[in-house]
Design an enzyme around this catalytic site. Structure first.
Site, PDB file in Angstrom:
ATOM      1  N   SER A  53       0.847  -1.189   0.000  1.00  0.00           N
ATOM      2  CA  SER A  53       0.000   0.000   0.000  1.00  0.00           C
ATOM      3  C   SER A  53       0.883   1.240   0.000  1.00  0.00           C
ATOM      4  O   SER A  53       1.687   1.441   0.913  1.00  0.00           O
ATOM      5  CB  SER A  53      -0.888   0.010   1.242  1.00  0.00           C
ATOM      6  OG  SER A  53      -1.352   1.336   1.465  1.00  0.00           O
ATOM      7  N   MET A 110     -11.260  -5.864   5.642  1.00  0.00           N
ATOM      8  CA  MET A 110     -10.460  -4.908   6.414  1.00  0.00           C
ATOM      9  C   MET A 110     -10.163  -5.510   7.787  1.00  0.00           C
ATOM     10  O   MET A 110     -11.081  -5.887   8.514  1.00  0.00           O
ATOM     11  CB  MET A 110     -11.224  -3.588   6.606  1.00  0.00           C
ATOM     12  CG  MET A 110     -11.509  -2.803   5.340  1.00  0.00           C
ATOM     13  SD  MET A 110     -10.054  -2.235   4.427  1.00  0.00           S
ATOM     14  CE  MET A 110      -9.130  -1.343   5.651  1.00  0.00           C
ATOM     15  N   MET A 169     -12.057   4.690  -0.313  1.00  0.00           N
ATOM     16  CA  MET A 169     -12.675   4.915   1.001  1.00  0.00           C
ATOM     17  C   MET A 169     -13.356   6.273   0.918  1.00  0.00           C
ATOM     18  O   MET A 169     -12.933   7.252   1.553  1.00  0.00           O
ATOM     19  CB  MET A 169     -11.602   4.850   2.097  1.00  0.00           C
ATOM     20  CG  MET A 169     -11.122   3.424   2.342  1.00  0.00           C
ATOM     21  SD  MET A 169      -9.523   3.332   3.179  1.00  0.00           S
ATOM     22  CE  MET A 169      -8.436   3.464   1.769  1.00  0.00           C
ATOM     23  N   ASP A 193      -6.615  -6.420   4.247  1.00  0.00           N
ATOM     24  CA  ASP A 193      -6.018  -5.084   4.288  1.00  0.00           C
ATOM     25  C   ASP A 193      -6.004  -4.550   5.717  1.00  0.00           C
ATOM     26  O   ASP A 193      -7.057  -4.327   6.306  1.00  0.00           O
ATOM     27  CB  ASP A 193      -6.833  -4.162   3.374  1.00  0.00           C
ATOM     28  CG  ASP A 193      -6.221  -2.781   3.213  1.00  0.00           C
ATOM     29  OD1 ASP A 193      -5.112  -2.539   3.728  1.00  0.00           O
ATOM     30  OD2 ASP A 193      -6.860  -1.933   2.549  1.00  0.00           O
ATOM     31  N   HIS A 237      -1.275  -1.350  -4.287  1.00  0.00           N
ATOM     32  CA  HIS A 237      -2.542  -0.988  -3.640  1.00  0.00           C
ATOM     33  C   HIS A 237      -2.553   0.525  -3.386  1.00  0.00           C
ATOM     34  O   HIS A 237      -1.658   1.066  -2.750  1.00  0.00           O
ATOM     35  CB  HIS A 237      -2.651  -1.765  -2.325  1.00  0.00           C
ATOM     36  CG  HIS A 237      -3.935  -1.585  -1.587  1.00  0.00           C
ATOM     37  ND1 HIS A 237      -5.082  -2.292  -1.890  1.00  0.00           N
ATOM     38  CD2 HIS A 237      -4.261  -0.788  -0.532  1.00  0.00           C
ATOM     39  CE1 HIS A 237      -6.053  -1.952  -1.058  1.00  0.00           C
ATOM     40  NE2 HIS A 237      -5.584  -1.030  -0.224  1.00  0.00           N
ATOM     41  N   ASP A 293      -4.619   3.712  -1.934  1.00  0.00           N
ATOM     42  CA  ASP A 293      -5.674   4.052  -0.975  1.00  0.00           C
ATOM     43  C   ASP A 293      -6.191   5.469  -1.181  1.00  0.00           C
ATOM     44  O   ASP A 293      -5.463   6.443  -0.985  1.00  0.00           O
ATOM     45  CB  ASP A 293      -5.123   3.927   0.452  1.00  0.00           C
ATOM     46  CG  ASP A 293      -4.999   2.476   0.889  1.00  0.00           C
ATOM     47  OD1 ASP A 293      -5.993   1.745   0.794  1.00  0.00           O
ATOM     48  OD2 ASP A 293      -3.897   2.086   1.326  1.00  0.00           O
ATOM     49  N   HIS A 331      -8.360   1.250  -3.874  1.00  0.00           N
ATOM     50  CA  HIS A 331      -9.259   1.059  -2.731  1.00  0.00           C
ATOM     51  C   HIS A 331      -9.909   2.397  -2.408  1.00  0.00           C
ATOM     52  O   HIS A 331      -9.257   3.299  -1.889  1.00  0.00           O
ATOM     53  CB  HIS A 331      -8.416   0.535  -1.547  1.00  0.00           C
ATOM     54  CG  HIS A 331      -9.188   0.316  -0.291  1.00  0.00           C
ATOM     55  ND1 HIS A 331      -8.583   0.070   0.923  1.00  0.00           N
ATOM     56  CD2 HIS A 331     -10.526   0.297  -0.041  1.00  0.00           C
ATOM     57  CE1 HIS A 331      -9.496  -0.091   1.861  1.00  0.00           C
ATOM     58  NE2 HIS A 331     -10.685   0.046   1.303  1.00  0.00           N
ATOM     59  N   MET A 390      -8.798   8.287   0.092  1.00  0.00           N
ATOM     60  CA  MET A 390      -9.596   8.643   1.283  1.00  0.00           C
ATOM     61  C   MET A 390     -10.121  10.068   1.145  1.00  0.00           C
ATOM     62  O   MET A 390      -9.406  10.944   0.663  1.00  0.00           O
ATOM     63  CB  MET A 390      -8.721   8.567   2.535  1.00  0.00           C
ATOM     64  CG  MET A 390      -8.050   7.228   2.734  1.00  0.00           C
ATOM     65  SD  MET A 390      -7.163   7.211   4.302  1.00  0.00           S
ATOM     66  CE  MET A 390      -6.378   5.591   4.191  1.00  0.00           C
TER      67      MET A 390
HETATM   68  C1  DX5 Z   1      -6.129   1.506   5.713  1.00  0.00           C
HETATM   69  C2  DX5 Z   1      -5.692   1.211   4.299  1.00  0.00           C
HETATM   70  C3  DX5 Z   1      -4.613   0.221   4.216  1.00  0.00           C
HETATM   71  C4  DX5 Z   1      -3.345   0.644   4.902  1.00  0.00           C
HETATM   72  C5  DX5 Z   1      -2.660  -0.572   5.411  1.00  0.00           C
HETATM   73  O1  DX5 Z   1      -7.248   2.307   5.688  1.00  0.00           O
HETATM   74  O2  DX5 Z   1      -6.778   0.758   3.536  1.00  0.00           O
HETATM   75  O3  DX5 Z   1      -4.358  -0.144   2.866  1.00  0.00           O
HETATM   76  O4  DX5 Z   1      -2.459   1.343   4.086  1.00  0.00           O
HETATM   77  O5  DX5 Z   1      -1.561  -0.161   6.142  1.00  0.00           O
HETATM   78  P1  DX5 Z   1      -0.812  -1.142   7.133  1.00  0.00           P
HETATM   79  O6  DX5 Z   1      -0.319  -2.288   6.329  1.00  0.00           O
HETATM   80  O7  DX5 Z   1       0.296  -0.286   7.655  1.00  0.00           O
HETATM   81  O8  DX5 Z   1      -1.802  -1.541   8.181  1.00  0.00           O
HETATM   82 ZN    ZN Z   2      -6.394  -0.154   1.533  1.00  0.00          ZN
END
Ligand code: DX5
Ligand code: ZN
Length: 229
Positions: free
Chosen positions: A14, A143, A74, A179, A39, A41, A72, A43
């Site tokens: 990620s 998750m 969010m 994840d 990956h 992310d 991903h 947000m």
């Molecule tokens: C959290 C993200 C993850 C995050 C995972 O909201 O969706 O992808 O980056 O990070 P680690 O591996 O550090 O928990």
């Molecule tokens: Zn993620």
């Protein structure tokens, strides 16, 4: 589109844990060090209490990702943004069960736009939410932290969910992605419960940098070996 289905173990670093000022180079570095997917992310500061970036960043990253760009989302509402992320070049687009009023329509819209559709389950979302959508999705993202931040601790109760999901999916070509808090200690648990895609942020990027990424490779190998053991 470089994605083809199989259940082999895949490590998806990620970039939330990468250097934000060097994302393109970080994607290339981590792929050079053995990442299977990247990956990404997204947000919005509304669905989750943190903000990263949007479709323009994904489009900018696309030429730097040669494997699978696993986006991903969010964000909520997610539907109005689907086309923008498909146009940005996502191979897989994952949305949360709670990201809109009609999750079946969301999955349909992602596929209709030419992308693989992923469904993400928060730790508090029951596995039963997946059952009516099994033939409309390409991936389930379990998750194992509450979404919003990297570096949180793995929520062990989610292992039961992964196991139930593996059973529910049967022979369907649906990936199980995990994840949050995945490292060489938790990787064997999620792999043996049935996951095939392991997202890892801090456990991959720790100890390395874009100019000296060899630690990324060692970290990926450590997770891969632990999961295979
Ligand atoms: C959290 C993200 C993850 C995050 C995972 O909201 O969706 O992808 O980056 O990070 P680690 O591996 O550090 O928990
Ligand atoms: Zn993620």
């Amino acid at each position: 589109m470089t994605h083809t289905f199989n259940r082999a173990l895949k490590i998806a670093p990620s970039i939330l844990a990468a250097d934000f000022a060097a994302f393109g180079a970080e994607c290339e570095a981590v792929e050079g060090q053995g990442a299977d997917w990247v990956h990404v992310d997204v947000m919005d500061g509304h669905f989750v209490p943190n903000i990263t970036f949007g479709p323009a960043m994904c489009a900018a990253l696309r030429p730097h990702i040669r494997t699978v760009m696993d986006v991903h989302l969010m964000i909520a509402p997610v539907d109005p943004m689907i086309n923008a992320f498909v146009d940005a070049g996502a191979d897989i687009l994952t949305a949360h069960v709670e990201a809109g009023p009609h999750v079946h329509r969301t999955m349909q819209a992602i596929r209709a736009a030419g992308c693989k559709a992923g469904l993400a389950l928060n730790p508090g979302t029951p596995v039963e939410a997946v059952a009516p959508l099994l033939d409309d999705i390409d991936l389930v993202c379990v998750m194992t932290v509450n979404p919003g931040f990297g570096g949180q601790s793995f929520i062990e109760s989610q292992i039961t969910k992964i196991r139930a999901l593996r059973k529910m999916i049967g022979d369907r070509p649906v990936h199980i992605e995990v994840d949050g808090g995945v490292d060489s200690t938790t990787a064997p648990m999620v792999r043996s419960a049935g996951a095939d895609v392991l997202v890892a942020g801090s456990a991959v990027f720790r100890g390395g940098s874009v100019s000296d990424p060899s630690a990324y490779g060692r970290n990926i190998i450590a997770i891969r070996n632990a999961a295979g053991a």
